[in-house]
Motif scaffolding. Structure first.
Motif, short mmCIF file in Angstrom:
data_model
loop_
_atom_site.label_atom_id
_atom_site.label_comp_id
_atom_site.label_asym_id
_atom_site.label_seq_id
_atom_site.Cartn_x
_atom_site.Cartn_y
_atom_site.Cartn_z
N GLU A 74 -5.38 10.68 1.13
CA GLU A 74 -5.53 9.74 2.24
C GLU A 74 -4.44 8.68 2.21
O GLU A 74 -3.88 8.32 3.24
N ARG A 75 -4.12 8.15 1.01
CA ARG A 75 -3.05 7.16 0.88
C ARG A 75 -1.72 7.75 1.34
O ARG A 75 -0.97 7.12 2.08
N ASP A 76 -1.46 8.99 0.92
CA ASP A 76 -0.19 9.62 1.27
C ASP A 76 -0.06 9.82 2.78
O ASP A 76 1.00 9.57 3.35
N LYS A 111 -8.59 10.53 -2.46
CA LYS A 111 -8.10 9.16 -2.33
C LYS A 111 -6.58 9.13 -2.21
O LYS A 111 -6.02 8.45 -1.34
N ASN A 112 -5.89 9.86 -3.09
CA ASN A 112 -4.43 9.90 -3.04
C ASN A 112 -3.92 10.60 -1.79
O ASN A 112 -2.92 10.21 -1.21
N LYS A 122 0.81 -1.21 0.00
CA LYS A 122 0.00 0.00 0.00
C LYS A 122 0.85 1.26 0.00
O LYS A 122 0.36 2.33 -0.30
N LYS A 123 2.11 1.14 0.36
CA LYS A 123 2.98 2.32 0.38
C LYS A 123 3.14 2.85 -1.03
O LYS A 123 3.29 2.08 -1.98
N PRO A 124 3.12 4.16 -1.19
CA PRO A 124 3.25 4.75 -2.53
C PRO A 124 4.64 4.48 -3.10
O PRO A 124 5.64 4.56 -2.40
N LYS A 154 -1.70 8.17 5.14
CA LYS A 154 -1.79 6.93 5.89
C LYS A 154 -0.55 6.06 5.73
O LYS A 154 -0.06 5.48 6.70
N TYR A 155 -0.02 5.98 4.50
CA TYR A 155 1.07 5.04 4.24
C TYR A 155 2.38 5.71 3.85
O TYR A 155 3.40 5.04 3.78
#
Length: 71
Positions: free
Chosen positions: A32-34, A29-30, A7-9, A36-37
């Motif tokens: 939140e990903r950034d 979405k991006n 899940k890490k970018p 969080k991970y």
């Protein structure tokens, strides 16, 4: 569920996230990903690199325009 490592970018996701944030068009979405991970230091360094590139681009364009006008 995917393991956390998947899940890490990756490099390109970090580059595109930094550019999107730089122009203010980052998707939720991006973002939140950034948050969080992602690793904050990677984004700080990439933001500084893109800022330096932007500054040098602006300086180069201004010098080119001034040179072409005879100043």
């Amino acid at each position: 569920n995917e393991p956390e490592d998947e899940k890490k970018p990756n490099f390109w996701q970090i580059v595109f996230s930094t550019l999107a944030a730089f122009f203010g068009v980052q998707s939720n979405k991006n973002r939140e990903r950034d948050f969080k991970y992602g690793n904050i230091y990677v984004y700080i360094v990439s933001g500084l690199i893109f800022t330096i590139i932007f500054i040098f681009t602006v300086i180069s364009v201004v010098k080119l325009v001034l040179h072409n006008t005879g100043m």
